[in-house]
Scaffold this motif. Structure first.
Motif, PDB file in Angstrom:
ATOM      1  N   PRO A  39       0.827  -1.211   0.000  1.00  9.64           N
ATOM      2  CA  PRO A  39       0.000   0.000   0.000  1.00  9.64           C
ATOM      3  C   PRO A  39       0.861   1.260   0.000  1.00  9.64           C
ATOM      4  CG  PRO A  39       0.152  -0.854   2.218  1.00  9.64           C
ATOM      5  CD  PRO A  39       0.884  -1.834   1.324  1.00  9.64           C
ATOM      6  N   MET A  40       0.222   2.384  -0.219  1.00  7.97           N
ATOM      7  CA  MET A  40       0.914   3.660  -0.098  1.00  7.97           C
ATOM      8  C   MET A  40       1.249   3.928   1.368  1.00  7.97           C
ATOM      9  SD  MET A  40      -1.142   6.107  -2.794  1.00  7.97           S
ATOM     10  CE  MET A  40      -2.753   5.777  -2.046  1.00  7.97           C
ATOM     11  N   LEU A  41       2.284   4.704   1.597  1.00  9.61           N
ATOM     12  CA  LEU A  41       2.607   5.111   2.955  1.00  9.61           C
ATOM     13  C   LEU A  41       1.447   5.910   3.547  1.00  9.61           C
ATOM     14  CD1 LEU A  41       6.386   6.117   2.656  1.00  9.61           C
ATOM     15  CD2 LEU A  41       5.403   4.011   3.576  1.00  9.61           C
ATOM     16  N   GLU A  42       1.427   5.944   4.864  1.00  6.56           N
ATOM     17  CA  GLU A  42       0.371   6.565   5.676  1.00  6.56           C
ATOM     18  C   GLU A  42      -0.788   5.607   5.956  1.00  6.56           C
ATOM     19  OE1 GLU A  42       1.139   9.330   7.132  1.00  6.56           O
ATOM     20  OE2 GLU A  42       2.933   9.499   5.890  1.00  6.56           O
ATOM     21  N   VAL A  43      -0.807   4.438   5.305  1.00  4.21           N
ATOM     22  CA  VAL A  43      -1.821   3.456   5.673  1.00  4.21           C
ATOM     23  C   VAL A  43      -1.577   3.011   7.108  1.00  4.21           C
ATOM     24  CG1 VAL A  43      -0.512   1.403   4.934  1.00  4.21           C
ATOM     25  CG2 VAL A  43      -2.998   1.347   4.891  1.00  4.21           C
ATOM     26  N   PRO A  89       0.161   2.803  14.239  1.00  2.00           N
ATOM     27  CA  PRO A  89       0.888   3.889  13.580  1.00  2.00           C
ATOM     28  C   PRO A  89       0.596   3.940  12.094  1.00  2.00           C
ATOM     29  CG  PRO A  89       2.336   2.016  13.880  1.00  2.00           C
ATOM     30  CD  PRO A  89       1.034   1.649  14.534  1.00  2.00           C
ATOM     31  N   SER A  90       0.829   5.103  11.513  1.00  2.00           N
ATOM     32  CA  SER A  90       0.776   5.221  10.061  1.00  2.00           C
ATOM     33  C   SER A  90       2.103   4.737   9.480  1.00  2.00           C
ATOM     34  CB  SER A  90       0.531   6.678   9.651  1.00  2.00           C
ATOM     35  OG  SER A  90      -0.736   7.109  10.107  1.00  2.00           O
ATOM     36  N   ALA A  91       2.040   4.064   8.354  1.00  2.00           N
ATOM     37  CA  ALA A  91       3.256   3.579   7.712  1.00  2.00           C
ATOM     38  C   ALA A  91       4.113   4.753   7.260  1.00  2.00           C
ATOM     39  CB  ALA A  91       2.900   2.696   6.525  1.00  2.00           C
ATOM     40  N   SER A  92       5.394   4.699   7.617  1.00  2.00           N
ATOM     41  CA  SER A  92       6.317   5.772   7.255  1.00  2.00           C
ATOM     42  C   SER A  92       7.492   5.266   6.422  1.00  2.00           C
ATOM     43  CB  SER A  92       6.858   6.452   8.516  1.00  2.00           C
ATOM     44  OG  SER A  92       7.491   5.487   9.360  1.00  2.00           O
ATOM     45  N   HIS A  93       7.615   3.913   6.294  1.00  2.00           N
ATOM     46  CA  HIS A  93       8.750   3.351   5.574  1.00  2.00           C
ATOM     47  C   HIS A  93       8.380   1.961   5.059  1.00  2.00           C
ATOM     48  CE1 HIS A  93      12.863   2.342   4.496  1.00  2.00           C
ATOM     49  NE2 HIS A  93      12.815   1.267   5.244  1.00  2.00           N
ATOM     50  N   ILE A  94       8.808   1.652   3.838  1.00  2.00           N
ATOM     51  CA  ILE A  94       8.603   0.315   3.282  1.00  2.00           C
ATOM     52  C   ILE A  94       9.940  -0.415   3.352  1.00  2.00           C
ATOM     53  CG2 ILE A  94       7.951  -1.041   1.256  1.00  2.00           C
ATOM     54  CD1 ILE A  94       6.233   1.390   0.382  1.00  2.00           C
TER      55      ILE A  94
END
Length: 467
Positions: A35-39, A48-53
């Protein structure tokens, strides 16, 4: 007598020739579903919101075809995928490929460093969120690609015991402890370095089961493995990662020295019955191995070890150029849990107090009190849960949509009629934890209402239906 013998030999020869005339095919694929970051990453109490893949998430598909029957097994890097999302993907496939729903098994890996698809009890016809809609399309695309990759193949399966990474996370305590609902438990999940622990409450299943598929000429196409380990984790906050499930496939491919041509080798790890088992040994804490100063180290250690042991075991299996396939799917109606008068009274006390007051029972008691209210108001009285069984020659695979305790997986292995078998959990949906009636009596996180959603005897009914 001689005439009868000739007739028998003729019939047996005809069966043999019929099998020889059939062509067994296999195809595999993997498709990026990151997914896009912030998911939101929903594997823990904080979201938390995703900040790094850190590493991409994939939907991996294996399609098998015996000339008469075609089955698809799909493993998705996700905390849990609800039934409606999986069904949307299956709808695309039945319309576009002719695959029947009962022949498609889809399951989440339960990585705790990824997104989910939301409410477990989303009603049929309700709109999916944007990621779930995207996910359904991508899952279907992955299966269609695997179908496009079908080629003459041979298949084998086996297993190897790797107990080293499995630890029951539920422990009997010297003294009972409060649940967030004001009831008392004699078992506690993840007790930490606690002097009051007595012993684990159940067994582990040490077996890594696996299916290996090669082209007719011996080129590796795919491996589908199954291991009853919840996840490994120790991932920094905000990181997206597919956990050891994906790393296993990567390391196995390196050991097999697969080439970089197309179609690529696909290494798949499915989650077995691991609802009460994780990678933390509370009887002998490993300290620095789990330090967040070195994230991903433990995950890589587990994945490499499993890949090495499966790779070694694969050298001993026999490949067959044709095996019969089969699939069945049924729906079992189960009662949804409701809070007892005692629990309703206790959460009433919790919610009537100022939030600044010290907790009555547990530091998360207000969170669970609100969960109870949501359940009372919004959840149905009954749910129909999908249960599935696949046949691959003399191998049986059972699938159920719960985080299932290892005891249930072991019982299914013991009682099923096949020579080999394993169970894939969080398959075709996600309906919470599935502890045994005995474990429910002992209490602990996995048995709490809203964490566990269905009736006390659900395990007994589900096991009987799967068998």
């Amino acid at each position: 007598m001689k005439k009868i013998s000739v007739i028998i030999l003729f019939l047996l020869g005809g069966t043999y020739l019929q099998a020889q005339q059939k062509t067994f095919k296999a195809g595999a694929s993997e498709i990026d579903i990151t997914p896009m970051l912030e998911v939101e990453i929903v594997g823990n109490f904080d979201v938390p919101s995703a900040s790094h893949i850190h590493d991409a998430l994939y939907s991996k598909a294996l399609v098998l075809d015996d000339g008469t029957t075609q089955i698809a097994i799909v493993i998705v890097d996700n905390v849990h995928v609800n039934e409606v999302t999986f069904d949307k993907a299956k709808q695309y496939l039945t319309q576009e490929t002719g695959l029947s729903k009962e022949n498609i098994l889809m399951a989440s890996t339960h990585t705790h460093s990824g997104p989910s698809t939301g409410d477990k009890f989303l009603e049929e016809g309700e709109p999916l969120n944007s990621y779930s809609e995207y996910l359904a399309v991508k899952i279907a695309d992955g299966v269609k690609s695997a179908i496009n990759n079908l080629e003459p193949a041979k298949i084998g399966w086996g297993g190897v015991d790797v107990p080293d990474h499995l630890f029951v996370r539920r422990w009997f305590m010297k003294d009972s402890v409060y649940s967030p609902y004001g009831t008392k438990d004699i078992v506690k999940m993840n007790p930490g370095n606690n002097p009051n622990i007595v012993k684990p409450s159940g067994p582990i299943d040490p077996e890594v089961s696996f299916i290996s598929v090669q082209s007719a000429s011996g080129r590796p196409l795919a491996v589908l493995a199954n291991y009853s380990l919840h996840y490994v984790g120790w991932v920094p906050k905000g990181h997206i990662s597919a956990d050891y499930f994906a790393l296993f496939g990567t390391y196995l491919g390196e050991l097999m020295k697969v080439d970089s041509g197309f179609p690529r080798f696909v290494g798949m790890m499915s989650n077995g019955t691991s609802g009460n088992v994780n990678n933390n040994d509370y009887g002998s804490p490993r300290g620095e191995l789990n330090s967040m100063d070195r994230p991903y180290e433990q995950m890589e250690f587990v994945a490499k070890d499993l890949a090495e042991k499966v790779h070694k075991a694969m050298k001993k299996i026999t490949y067959q150029s044709w095996v019969p396939l089969g699939a069945e799917l049924s729906y079992l109606t189960l009662e949804v849990l409701r809070a007892s008068p005692e629990i309703l009274y206790n959460i009433g006390k919790v919610l009537s107090r100022p939030e600044s007051d010290e907790p009555l029972y547990d530091r998360r008691e207000r969170i669970y009190a609100h969960r109870i209210l949501k359940q009372q108001l919004e959840w149905p009285d009954q749910v129909e849960v999908p249960l599935q069984a696949l046949r691959i020659g003399d191998l049986g695979i059972t699938a159920l949509p719960f985080e299932t305790f290892t005891q249930t997986g072991l019982e299914l292995k013991e009682k099923n009629p096949f020579g080999d078998s394993f169970t894939i959990e969080l398959a075709n949906g996600s309906f919470g934890y599935l502890p045994t009636p005995q474990e429910i009596e002992w209490g602990g996180y996995e048995t709490w209402i809203t964490v566990r959603n269905v009736e006390d005897n659900a395990t007994i009914k589900i096991t009987a239906e799967l068998l």
